[in-house]
Scaffold this active site. Sequence first.
Site, PDB file in Angstrom:
ATOM      1  N   SER A 140      37.527  42.571  86.690  1.00  0.00           N
ATOM      2  CA  SER A 140      37.746  40.890  87.108  1.00  0.00           C
ATOM      3  C   SER A 140      39.261  40.601  87.553  1.00  0.00           C
ATOM      4  O   SER A 140      40.143  41.167  86.920  1.00  0.00           O
ATOM      5  CB  SER A 140      37.408  40.387  85.820  1.00  0.00           C
ATOM      6  N   TYR A 153      37.838  39.474  76.800  1.00  0.00           N
ATOM      7  CA  TYR A 153      37.327  39.525  77.925  1.00  0.00           C
ATOM      8  C   TYR A 153      38.087  40.367  78.815  1.00  0.00           C
ATOM      9  O   TYR A 153      38.024  41.330  79.491  1.00  0.00           O
ATOM     10  CB  TYR A 153      36.382  38.474  78.737  1.00  0.00           C
TER      11      TYR A 153
HETATM   12  N1  LIG Z   1      31.245  35.431  88.465  1.00  0.00           N
HETATM   13  C1  LIG Z   1      32.463  35.459  88.553  1.00  0.00           C
HETATM   14  O1  LIG Z   1      33.079  34.808  89.182  1.00  0.00           O
HETATM   15  C2  LIG Z   1      33.152  36.843  87.932  1.00  0.00           C
HETATM   16  C3  LIG Z   1      34.492  36.895  88.272  1.00  0.00           C
HETATM   17  C4  LIG Z   1      35.125  37.965  87.720  1.00  0.00           C
HETATM   18  C5  LIG Z   1      34.479  39.169  87.274  1.00  0.00           C
HETATM   19  N2  LIG Z   1      33.182  38.863  87.175  1.00  0.00           N
HETATM   20  C6  LIG Z   1      32.212  40.082  86.740  1.00  0.00           C
HETATM   21  O2  LIG Z   1      31.052  40.408  87.378  1.00  0.00           O
HETATM   22  C7  LIG Z   1      29.904  40.878  86.479  1.00  0.00           C
HETATM   23  C8  LIG Z   1      28.732  40.219  86.855  1.00  0.00           C
HETATM   24  O3  LIG Z   1      28.973  38.436  86.478  1.00  0.00           O
HETATM   25  P1  LIG Z   1      28.085  37.314  86.700  1.00  0.00           P
HETATM   26  O4  LIG Z   1      28.927  36.275  87.238  1.00  0.00           O
HETATM   27  O5  LIG Z   1      27.121  37.820  87.554  1.00  0.00           O
HETATM   28  O6  LIG Z   1      27.720  36.950  85.254  1.00  0.00           O
HETATM   29  P2  LIG Z   1      26.271  36.490  84.615  1.00  0.00           P
HETATM   30  O7  LIG Z   1      26.634  35.983  83.280  1.00  0.00           O
HETATM   31  O8  LIG Z   1      25.597  35.773  85.494  1.00  0.00           O
HETATM   32  O9  LIG Z   1      25.503  38.017  84.387  1.00  0.00           O
HETATM   33  C9  LIG Z   1      25.789  38.812  83.396  1.00  0.00           C
HETATM   34  C10 LIG Z   1      24.331  39.463  82.881  1.00  0.00           C
HETATM   35  O10 LIG Z   1      24.714  40.371  81.942  1.00  0.00           O
HETATM   36  C11 LIG Z   1      23.755  40.235  80.817  1.00  0.00           C
HETATM   37  N3  LIG Z   1      24.029  40.756  79.646  1.00  0.00           N
HETATM   38  C12 LIG Z   1      25.024  40.170  78.648  1.00  0.00           C
HETATM   39  N4  LIG Z   1      25.021  40.769  77.565  1.00  0.00           N
HETATM   40  C13 LIG Z   1      24.031  41.684  77.419  1.00  0.00           C
HETATM   41  C14 LIG Z   1      23.431  42.656  76.768  1.00  0.00           C
HETATM   42  N5  LIG Z   1      23.929  42.833  75.382  1.00  0.00           N
HETATM   43  N6  LIG Z   1      22.572  43.517  76.840  1.00  0.00           N
HETATM   44  C15 LIG Z   1      21.810  43.254  78.406  1.00  0.00           C
HETATM   45  N7  LIG Z   1      22.336  42.516  79.068  1.00  0.00           N
HETATM   46  C16 LIG Z   1      23.665  41.885  78.919  1.00  0.00           C
HETATM   47  C17 LIG Z   1      23.445  38.639  80.917  1.00  0.00           C
HETATM   48  O11 LIG Z   1      22.076  38.513  80.512  1.00  0.00           O
HETATM   49  C18 LIG Z   1      23.630  38.391  82.373  1.00  0.00           C
HETATM   50  O12 LIG Z   1      22.362  38.617  83.129  1.00  0.00           O
HETATM   51  C19 LIG Z   1      30.631  40.874  85.321  1.00  0.00           C
HETATM   52  O13 LIG Z   1      30.931  42.166  84.955  1.00  0.00           O
HETATM   53  C20 LIG Z   1      31.579  39.873  85.152  1.00  0.00           C
HETATM   54  O14 LIG Z   1      32.780  39.996  84.523  1.00  0.00           O
HETATM   55  C21 LIG Z   1      32.618  37.896  87.653  1.00  0.00           C
END
Ligand SMILES: NC(=O)c1ccc[n+]([C@@H]2O[C@H](COP(=O)([O-])OP(=O)(O)OC[C@H]3O[C@@H](n4cnc5c(N)ncnc54)[C@H](O)[C@@H]3O)[C@@H](O)[C@H]2O)c1
Length: 248
Positions: A140, A153
């Site tokens: 991230s 995080y």
């Molecule tokens: N969206 C952004 O702007 C952004 C920015 C930086 C990094 N990221 C990274 O990208 C990745 C995806 O992010 P996203 O935006 O799609 O988030 P999101 O919250 O939409 O998706 C995360 C998924 O992980 C699942 N999850 C959480 N805990 C769990 C568990 N214990 N067991 C099984 N599944 C579990 C959730 O159900 C969810 O579907 C993450 O690693 C996040 O840190 C996202």
Amino acid sequence: MNQPQAALVTGAGGALGHATAARLAADGLDVALLDRDTEALERTAEEVRKAGARALALTTDLRDAAAIESAVDRTTAELGPLRVLVNNAAVYPARPFLEVPLSEYEEVVAVNQRAYWVAAQAAARRMTTTGGGSIVNIASITMHGGWDSLAAYVSTKGAAVSLTRALARELGREEIRVNCVSPGAFPTAAEEIHEDPEGYTRHVLDHQALKRRGRPEELASVVSFLAGPDSSFVTGQTLEVNGGWVMA
Ligand SMILES: NC(=O)c1ccc[n+]([C@@H]2O[C@H](COP(=O)([O-])OP(=O)(O)OC[C@H]3O[C@@H](n4cnc5c(N)ncnc54)[C@H](O)[C@@H]3O)[C@@H](O)[C@H]2O)c1
């Protein structure tokens, strides 16, 4: 006929995992989908099948190491040799550092860090016997400068980069490449932690070189590049996908 090859995406029910799974399916991989949210998984599975690939939706709690092991087993048994692992799932509870209970910190580490380790080890053990593969960890942008109320995080996202380098060094001799993708701000459920969504969008556009929001497909295409043969001499790297916010 070519032997079918499998990818496994964790957090495949979320926005970026969904786009990544769909893209890997379009690339010709069958895709195992792990998430704790069964309904979201089914939506992603449908998308994978629309792309002409097989989908294996496995409702899994990633805090459970044995469950990850058995999901990897089912993936290879039902879809064929595992070529690609994308460690993508994360939780991001927002709370000032001084108020974070130890149990919440441990939950964040379990999902964002320990599960990445467990899945990588389970996947790599199989990849060493089937000619190698590619692991992509998701970090991230927040790891560069921190972010208010997200200390647990942020620390796990730095760990994703270090894990990437450590595993790339050790697994290169097995033809297993390990890389990392560090997303900037994508408009997904993750943004619900911000109290003022419009103000947050203004903040994002002020900081990005590109004056528009990123689309999940634009993250997925970079994961696809690192997962596939076009990056065959790239390992141990972190690619920033953030519209030019942080230039590292
Ligand atoms: N969206 C952004 O702007 C952004 C920015 C930086 C990094 N990221 C990274 O990208 C990745 C995806 O992010 P996203 O935006 O799609 O988030 P999101 O919250 O939409 O998706 C995360 C998924 O992980 C699942 N999850 C959480 N805990 C769990 C568990 N214990 N067991 C099984 N599944 C579990 C959730 O159900 C969810 O579907 C993450 O690693 C996040 O840190 C996202």
